[in-house]
Design an enzyme around this catalytic site. Structure first.
Site, mmCIF file in Angstrom:
data_model
loop_
_atom_site.group_PDB
_atom_site.id
_atom_site.type_symbol
_atom_site.label_atom_id
_atom_site.label_comp_id
_atom_site.label_asym_id
_atom_site.label_seq_id
_atom_site.Cartn_x
_atom_site.Cartn_y
_atom_site.Cartn_z
ATOM 1 N N PHE A 12 8.118 -5.026 -5.909
ATOM 2 C CA PHE A 12 9.368 -4.321 -6.270
ATOM 3 C C PHE A 12 9.701 -3.250 -5.218
ATOM 4 O O PHE A 12 10.734 -3.334 -4.534
ATOM 5 C CB PHE A 12 9.172 -3.739 -7.683
ATOM 6 C CG PHE A 12 10.128 -2.669 -8.080
ATOM 7 C CD1 PHE A 12 11.500 -2.834 -7.910
ATOM 8 C CD2 PHE A 12 9.660 -1.488 -8.665
ATOM 9 C CE1 PHE A 12 12.390 -1.832 -8.310
ATOM 10 C CE2 PHE A 12 10.538 -0.496 -9.063
ATOM 11 C CZ PHE A 12 11.898 -0.660 -8.885
ATOM 12 N N ASN A 33 -0.414 -10.348 -0.547
ATOM 13 C CA ASN A 33 -1.252 -11.498 -0.925
ATOM 14 C C ASN A 33 -0.628 -12.281 -2.078
ATOM 15 O O ASN A 33 -1.208 -13.266 -2.548
ATOM 16 C CB ASN A 33 -2.683 -11.057 -1.275
ATOM 17 C CG ASN A 33 -2.739 -10.190 -2.505
ATOM 18 O OD1 ASN A 33 -1.707 -9.848 -3.078
ATOM 19 N ND2 ASN A 33 -3.940 -9.835 -2.922
ATOM 20 N N GLY A 37 3.235 -9.770 -6.196
ATOM 21 C CA GLY A 37 4.507 -9.846 -5.454
ATOM 22 C C GLY A 37 5.071 -11.256 -5.498
ATOM 23 O O GLY A 37 4.365 -12.212 -5.829
ATOM 24 N N ASP A 57 -4.363 -10.546 2.393
ATOM 25 C CA ASP A 57 -4.908 -9.547 1.472
ATOM 26 C C ASP A 57 -5.372 -8.345 2.293
ATOM 27 O O ASP A 57 -6.304 -8.464 3.102
ATOM 28 C CB ASP A 57 -6.091 -10.186 0.715
ATOM 29 C CG ASP A 57 -6.764 -9.224 -0.241
ATOM 30 O OD1 ASP A 57 -6.427 -8.024 -0.233
ATOM 31 O OD2 ASP A 57 -7.644 -9.689 -0.996
ATOM 32 N N ASN A 100 -8.559 -0.115 5.844
ATOM 33 C CA ASN A 100 -8.065 -1.026 6.886
ATOM 34 C C ASN A 100 -6.755 -0.523 7.496
ATOM 35 O O ASN A 100 -6.567 -0.586 8.716
ATOM 36 C CB ASN A 100 -7.856 -2.438 6.310
ATOM 37 C CG ASN A 100 -9.183 -3.114 5.986
ATOM 38 O OD1 ASN A 100 -10.203 -2.786 6.589
ATOM 39 N ND2 ASN A 100 -9.174 -4.023 5.036
ATOM 40 N N LYS A 106 -5.078 4.096 13.464
ATOM 41 C CA LYS A 106 -5.817 4.818 14.505
ATOM 42 C C LYS A 106 -5.792 4.008 15.804
ATOM 43 O O LYS A 106 -5.521 4.539 16.880
ATOM 44 C CB LYS A 106 -7.261 5.031 14.011
ATOM 45 C CG LYS A 106 -8.155 5.789 14.938
ATOM 46 C CD LYS A 106 -9.417 6.204 14.169
ATOM 47 C CE LYS A 106 -10.600 6.359 15.079
ATOM 48 N NZ LYS A 106 -11.442 5.152 15.149
ATOM 49 N N TYR A 146 -6.945 2.311 -11.448
ATOM 50 C CA TYR A 146 -5.733 2.604 -10.664
ATOM 51 C C TYR A 146 -5.762 4.072 -10.217
ATOM 52 O O TYR A 146 -5.614 4.377 -9.036
ATOM 53 C CB TYR A 146 -4.508 2.329 -11.529
ATOM 54 C CG TYR A 146 -3.183 2.517 -10.823
ATOM 55 C CD1 TYR A 146 -2.774 1.641 -9.818
ATOM 56 C CD2 TYR A 146 -2.314 3.541 -11.198
ATOM 57 C CE1 TYR A 146 -1.539 1.791 -9.192
ATOM 58 C CE2 TYR A 146 -1.078 3.700 -10.576
ATOM 59 C CZ TYR A 146 -0.693 2.822 -9.576
ATOM 60 O OH TYR A 146 0.530 2.973 -8.968
ATOM 61 N N LYS A 150 -6.204 5.466 -6.353
ATOM 62 C CA LYS A 150 -5.140 6.239 -5.702
ATOM 63 C C LYS A 150 -5.653 7.618 -5.285
ATOM 64 O O LYS A 150 -5.250 8.155 -4.253
ATOM 65 C CB LYS A 150 -3.934 6.368 -6.635
ATOM 66 C CG LYS A 150 -3.209 5.048 -6.882
ATOM 67 C CD LYS A 150 -2.433 4.583 -5.654
ATOM 68 C CE LYS A 150 -1.563 3.381 -5.933
ATOM 69 N NZ LYS A 150 -0.835 2.909 -4.745
#
Ligand code: UDP
Length: 328
Positions: A12, A33, A37, A57, A100, A106, A146, A150
């Site tokens: 979204f 992935n 979505g 992913d 990742n 970086k 979750y 976060k």
């Protein structure tokens, strides 16, 4: 041409961000992935020469050929019923995924903006919530996967900023709505609109006195765009402070949709926050941002979108691509 990687691009928020950066003349690389979505959110961009898509992913090593100027990390299941179904992926995308992204940033000397959340405040004892509030989160409750992912993500981002000098931005997103939400993702707005369209009663959890503050997606995207281009590295709340109880919200949806269905009450989910409202003083000060679209206006646009769904989509129980993509 500036090049930007957007993770969670088929979701979204991710898809709306792709649209905005395409409109601003960027070269956009979308990555997803496709667990929560959907490619249908990106179909209109696939023919463009300044858009490409990687089915990948982000919890696994990310390789992007060429230069990168910006990375937006928006990959994550984001609705309570989604992350209850895939708790481990939720933890992995917040932790391994951001690691990742930061490593890539970086290497490429890119600026990273991460999608954090009002959930870092948990069930808040301070109201409204300013960025300085540290939160009230249950790490082992159902939302912990979750919330803690976060919170870890914010800590990791700050560490890369202070230790490696990576340019970072953190947005704490409050409840956001608009076209392209999944009708059956379990969020209150698509749940109520879906129920109204199917002629079912609206399910209010608990006594409906818990509050939320809903922000229209275009306002959120504008706030993110400004934050990315600002020089502010501490977290910034972006949300609409217009607060409403869930039972009042059900009434608003009933009058919006003209349904004659009634409200029925169900059990309140565990650790469901009792109140939530962003303090946006900081966003106003450092980004000169505030929401412009009223709930009335935003709900009308969103309702028009949901009305275009096919009957099959309206009755589909679950849009998640579990079986196809999940390997724990
Ligand atoms: N809710 C509800 N009925 C539903 C879905 C959700 O009353 O069919 C409530 C839920 O318990 C919460 C609020 O609506 O208090 C917002 O839920 P949502 O899942 O949209 O997001 P949250 O803000 O809790 O992450």
């Amino acid at each position: 041409m500036k090049r930007i990687l957007i993770t969670g691009a088929a979701g979204f928020l991710g898809s709306h961000l792709c649209d905005r950066f395409i409109k601003e003349g960027y070269y956009v690389i979308g990555m997803d992935n496709l667990i929560t979505g959907r490619m249908s959110n990106l179909e209109h961009l696939m023919k463009l020469s300044n858009f490409e898509f990687y089915h990948h992913d982000v919890s696994k090593f990310i390789h992007i050929p060429g230069d990168l100027d910006f990375i937006l990390h928006f990959a994550s299941p984001a609705s309570p019923i989604d992350y209850l179904k895939i708790p481990i992926q939720t933890l992995k995308v917040g932790s391994l995924g951001i690691h990742n992204c930061l490593g890539l940033a970086k290497a490429k000397k890119a600026r990273v903006l991460i999608a954090s959340t009002s959930e870092v405040y948990g069930d808040p004892s301070v109201h409204p919530q300013p960025e300085s509030y540290w939160g009230n989160v249950n790490p082992v409750g159902p939302r912990g996967v979750y919330d803690e992912a976060k919170r870890f993500q914010e800590a990791m981002t700050m560490a890369y900023h202070t230790y490696h000098g990576v340019e970072t931005r953190i947005v704490r997103i409050f409840n956001t709505y608009g076209p392209r939400m999944r009708l059956n993702d379990g969020r209150v707005l698509p749940a109520f609109i879906g129920q109204a369209l199917r002629g079912e009663d609206l399910t209010v959890f608990g006594d409906g006195s818990q509050t939320r503050s809903f922000c229209y997606v275009d306002d959120l995207v504008e706030g993110i765009y400004r934050l990315l281009h600002s020089d502010y590295t501490d977290p910034v709340n972006i949300g609409n402070p217009s607060e409403i109880s869930i039972s009042q919200f059900a009434e608003e949806i009933i009058s919006l949709t003209g349904t004659d269905q009634k409200v029925i009450y169900k059990d309140l989910p565990v650790d469901d926050p009792k109140q939530r409202k962003p303090d946006i003083t900081l966003a106003q000060k450092v980004l000169n941002w505030k929401p412009r679209i009223s709930r009335k206006e935003g709900l009308e646009i969103t309702y028009s979108y949901f009305k275009t769904l096919t009957k099959e989509e309206l009755y589909q129980k679950d849009h998640m691509n579990f079986d196809k993509y999940i390997k724990l």
